[in-house]
Motif scaffolding. Structure first.
Motif, PDB file in Angstrom:
ATOM      1  N   VAL A 193       0.828  -1.205   0.000  1.00  0.00           N
ATOM      2  CA  VAL A 193       0.000   0.000   0.000  1.00  0.00           C
ATOM      3  C   VAL A 193       0.861   1.253   0.000  1.00  0.00           C
ATOM      4  N   ALA A 194       0.427   2.225  -0.752  1.00  0.00           N
ATOM      5  CA  ALA A 194       0.947   3.589  -0.775  1.00  0.00           C
ATOM      6  C   ALA A 194       2.401   3.825  -0.422  1.00  0.00           C
ATOM      7  N   HIS A 195       2.975   4.722  -1.107  1.00  0.00           N
ATOM      8  CA  HIS A 195       4.359   5.070  -0.836  1.00  0.00           C
ATOM      9  C   HIS A 195       4.565   6.505  -1.138  1.00  0.00           C
ATOM     10  N   GLY A 196       3.783   7.348  -0.505  1.00  0.00           N
ATOM     11  CA  GLY A 196       3.795   8.729  -0.896  1.00  0.00           C
ATOM     12  C   GLY A 196       3.011   8.855  -2.200  1.00  0.00           C
ATOM     13  N   ASN A 197       3.383   8.028  -3.155  1.00  0.00           N
ATOM     14  CA  ASN A 197       2.753   8.087  -4.463  1.00  0.00           C
ATOM     15  C   ASN A 197       2.065   6.751  -4.765  1.00  0.00           C
ATOM     16  N   PRO A 198       0.752   6.665  -4.533  1.00  0.00           N
ATOM     17  CA  PRO A 198       0.050   5.379  -4.596  1.00  0.00           C
ATOM     18  C   PRO A 198       0.146   4.678  -5.955  1.00  0.00           C
ATOM     19  N   GLN A 199       0.277   5.430  -7.042  1.00  0.00           N
ATOM     20  CA  GLN A 199       0.325   4.777  -8.353  1.00  0.00           C
ATOM     21  C   GLN A 199       1.584   3.939  -8.505  1.00  0.00           C
ATOM     22  N   SER A 200       2.650   4.367  -7.833  1.00  0.00           N
ATOM     23  CA  SER A 200       3.946   3.755  -8.070  1.00  0.00           C
ATOM     24  C   SER A 200       4.177   2.517  -7.219  1.00  0.00           C
ATOM     25  N   VAL A 201       3.165   2.171  -6.446  1.00  0.00           N
ATOM     26  CA  VAL A 201       3.286   1.112  -5.458  1.00  0.00           C
ATOM     27  C   VAL A 201       3.871  -0.194  -5.976  1.00  0.00           C
ATOM     28  N   GLY A 202       4.940  -0.643  -5.318  1.00  0.00           N
ATOM     29  CA  GLY A 202       5.497  -1.953  -5.620  1.00  0.00           C
ATOM     30  C   GLY A 202       6.239  -2.016  -6.948  1.00  0.00           C
ATOM     31  N   LYS A 203       6.169  -0.939  -7.722  1.00  0.00           N
ATOM     32  CA  LYS A 203       6.821  -0.979  -9.024  1.00  0.00           C
ATOM     33  C   LYS A 203       8.119  -0.201  -8.997  1.00  0.00           C
ATOM     34  N   VAL A 204       8.243   0.676  -8.025  1.00  0.00           N
ATOM     35  CA  VAL A 204       9.402   1.560  -7.962  1.00  0.00           C
ATOM     36  C   VAL A 204      10.599   0.851  -7.341  1.00  0.00           C
ATOM     37  N   PHE A 264      14.470  -3.574   7.762  1.00  0.00           N
ATOM     38  CA  PHE A 264      13.503  -4.032   6.764  1.00  0.00           C
ATOM     39  C   PHE A 264      13.697  -3.283   5.459  1.00  0.00           C
ATOM     40  N   LYS A 265      13.096  -3.852   4.409  1.00  0.00           N
ATOM     41  CA  LYS A 265      13.177  -3.212   3.101  1.00  0.00           C
ATOM     42  C   LYS A 265      11.781  -2.781   2.686  1.00  0.00           C
ATOM     43  N   ARG A 266      11.637  -1.516   2.350  1.00  0.00           N
ATOM     44  CA  ARG A 266      10.332  -1.048   1.883  1.00  0.00           C
ATOM     45  C   ARG A 266      10.068  -1.587   0.481  1.00  0.00           C
ATOM     46  N   VAL A 267       8.813  -1.566   0.048  1.00  0.00           N
ATOM     47  CA  VAL A 267       8.524  -2.112  -1.280  1.00  0.00           C
ATOM     48  C   VAL A 267       9.206  -1.330  -2.378  1.00  0.00           C
ATOM     49  N   ASP A 268       9.601  -0.094  -2.108  1.00  0.00           N
ATOM     50  CA  ASP A 268      10.304   0.655  -3.148  1.00  0.00           C
ATOM     51  C   ASP A 268      11.822   0.474  -3.066  1.00  0.00           C
ATOM     52  N   GLY A 269      12.265  -0.525  -2.283  1.00  0.00           N
ATOM     53  CA  GLY A 269      13.676  -0.905  -2.299  1.00  0.00           C
ATOM     54  C   GLY A 269      14.552  -0.204  -1.288  1.00  0.00           C
ATOM     55  N   ILE A 270      14.005   0.745  -0.524  1.00  0.00           N
ATOM     56  CA  ILE A 270      14.826   1.447   0.464  1.00  0.00           C
ATOM     57  C   ILE A 270      14.955   0.580   1.719  1.00  0.00           C
ATOM     58  N   VAL A 271      16.204   0.364   2.155  1.00  0.00           N
ATOM     59  CA  VAL A 271      16.438  -0.448   3.357  1.00  0.00           C
ATOM     60  C   VAL A 271      16.574   0.489   4.559  1.00  0.00           C
ATOM     61  N   LEU A 272      15.768   0.231   5.595  1.00  0.00           N
ATOM     62  CA  LEU A 272      15.719   1.120   6.760  1.00  0.00           C
ATOM     63  C   LEU A 272      15.809   0.345   8.055  1.00  0.00           C
ATOM     64  N   LEU A 323      14.942   2.994 -10.818  1.00  0.00           N
ATOM     65  CA  LEU A 323      15.589   2.058 -11.745  1.00  0.00           C
ATOM     66  C   LEU A 323      14.569   1.274 -12.557  1.00  0.00           C
ATOM     67  N   ASN A 324      13.363   1.160 -12.043  1.00  0.00           N
ATOM     68  CA  ASN A 324      12.339   0.350 -12.721  1.00  0.00           C
ATOM     69  C   ASN A 324      11.537   1.116 -13.759  1.00  0.00           C
ATOM     70  N   ASP A 325      11.697   2.429 -13.784  1.00  0.00           N
ATOM     71  CA  ASP A 325      10.936   3.234 -14.747  1.00  0.00           C
ATOM     72  C   ASP A 325      11.783   3.457 -15.998  1.00  0.00           C
ATOM     73  N   PRO A 326      11.444   2.790 -17.104  1.00  0.00           N
ATOM     74  CA  PRO A 326      12.292   2.864 -18.304  1.00  0.00           C
ATOM     75  C   PRO A 326      12.469   4.295 -18.819  1.00  0.00           C
ATOM     76  N   GLU A 327      11.561   5.200 -18.438  1.00  0.00           N
ATOM     77  CA  GLU A 327      11.644   6.579 -18.908  1.00  0.00           C
ATOM     78  C   GLU A 327      12.535   7.459 -18.035  1.00  0.00           C
ATOM     79  N   SER A 328      12.944   6.957 -16.857  1.00  0.00           N
ATOM     80  CA  SER A 328      13.723   7.795 -15.952  1.00  0.00           C
ATOM     81  C   SER A 328      15.154   7.954 -16.441  1.00  0.00           C
ATOM     82  N   ALA A 329      15.770   9.083 -16.069  1.00  0.00           N
ATOM     83  CA  ALA A 329      17.141   9.364 -16.509  1.00  0.00           C
ATOM     84  C   ALA A 329      18.089   8.271 -16.057  1.00  0.00           C
ATOM     85  N   ILE A 330      17.879   7.781 -14.836  1.00  0.00           N
ATOM     86  CA  ILE A 330      18.814   6.778 -14.307  1.00  0.00           C
ATOM     87  C   ILE A 330      18.689   5.458 -15.068  1.00  0.00           C
TER      88      ILE A 330
END
Ligand code: SF4
Ligand code: SF4
Lengths: 122, 237
Positions: free
Chosen positions: B32-43, B121-129, B203-210
């Protein structure tokens, strides 16, 4: 019966006297309307905070309303922008009265964010 | 990590979390949600560091991190350091490289594997905290991290940044400035670098600069042999 009433009266008088004189004196800061009813908050604020903390830390949901920062925003003292600086500061006064250890602020800032930013501006 | 262990972990996770994991069909609780709900689990947040552009002796990213997160800036053994500047030299060729080093936000983080309390733990968007509410300060994660990315807070702290709670008795490391990312910002180090060495993005968004750059230039993960798949990559090593 008369004796019973008298006894009850005797018991009530000190109770009333006690509440009036020794209730904590709290600096409620800006105050205003809380996110829930005041009596409910007195009893349950910790549940709101724990829920919000898991939402924020684990899922990144930084909803403002029930956040600790929002509590501090309203309840930090007008005098020193803090909920913990003095004996009668918002959090300290009650926790001291109830003898409940307050350990949020070993990690969290007890200061209103705007005041902190002003102080730490470049 | 062997496959058997992985399966065991997954089994334990499902067994323990069967009741809580599925909230509604197709929707996972921790998705669920990550600041930006559309990007959930894909970022998958990550960084690409261009070592060729990094200036030896420059410490701007470190200074920015210290200021943002309220670190003292000390470098003694007991001081917290979330990001360090490292100068390396190839002895045979004499080539010198300077680079910033921080938590690599591994996809399979050993720090999370060893944590006995579930604080790491690791958040679904890959950040380890580190969830400091749960951390007991045992420091297993510090031992497990191959990048020596973590620090332990030894002394009581005062006057923390309201957005970055930190406290004695807990372990901490680079959070990728998670408080900024959740508001749509980028890490303080990436913003501070005048030479644009640190490219931050999804890294998962093919359109991103990175993602585009990772696709077009040679980049390496440090200690790729460990197969942790870090989210931080280096160019020109
Ligand atoms: S670099 Fe270290 S602290 Fe960061 S995720 Fe990997 S193992 Fe954990
Ligand atoms: S120090 Fe904290 S985060 Fe690290 S392994 Fe121990 S409990 Fe987990």
């Amino acid at each position: 019966m008369k004796r019973l009433v008298l006894l009850l009266l005797c018991l009530c008088v000190p109770a009333v006297w006690a509440t009036e004189s020794s209730l904590p004196k709290i600096d409620i800061g800006k105050g205003g309307e809380c996110v829930k009813d005041v009596q409910w908050m007195r009893k349950n604020h910790m549940h709101l905070l724990v829920h919000q903390r898991d939402e924020t830390v684990l899922k990144g949901v930084r909803e403002v309303k029930n956040s600790l920062k929002n509590c501090i925003e309203c309840h930090a003292s007008i005098k020193d922008d803090s909920v913990i600086a003095r004996e009668d500061s918002f959090c300290v006064a009650c926790h001291k009265y109830e003898a409940v250890k307050l350990d949020c602020f070993e990690c969290h800032s007890g200061v209103r964010k705007s005041a902190w930013l002003k102080r730490n501006a470049k | 990590m062997s496959d058997i262990n992985l399966q065991r972990r997954n089994f334990l996770k499902t067994a323990a979390g069967a009741a809580m994991v599925t909230v509604a069909p197709g929707m996972l609780l921790f998705d669920v949600a990550h600041g930006n709900p559309q990007s959930v689990g894909k970022v998958r947040w990550g960084m690409l560091i261009d070592t060729a552009a990094c200036v030896p002796g420059c410490n701007d990213c470190v200074t920015a991190c210290n200021k943002e997160n309220g670190l003292s800036g000390g470098t003694a053994a007991t001081d917290s350091q979330w990001i360090r500047k490292i100068e390396i030299k190839d002895i045979s060729s004499g080539r010198e490289v300077s680079l910033p080093m921080m938590c690599q936000h591994c996809e399979s983080p050993p720090c999370v594997d060893v944590c006995p309390t579930g604080a790491s733990f690791k958040r679904v968007d890959g950040i380890v905290l580190v969830d400091k509410h749960r951390c007991i300060g045992c420091r297993y994660c510090m031992m497990a991290c191959p990048y020596k990315a973590r620090s332990f807070v030894h002394e009581p702290l005062q006057d923390q940044n309201p957005d970055v709670p930190r406290g004695k008795g807990t372990v901490e490391s680079c959070t990728l400035c998670v408080h900024r990312i959740d508001q749509g910002g980028q890490p303080a180090c990436a913003e501070a670098c005048a030479n644009k060495v640190i490219l931050f993005g999804d890294l998962n968004d093919p359109e991103s600069a990175i993602a585009k750059k990772v696709k077009s230039v040679v980049s390496t993960q440090i200690r790729a042999d460990l197969k942790l798949n870090p989210g931080v990559r280096y160019q020109g090593l």
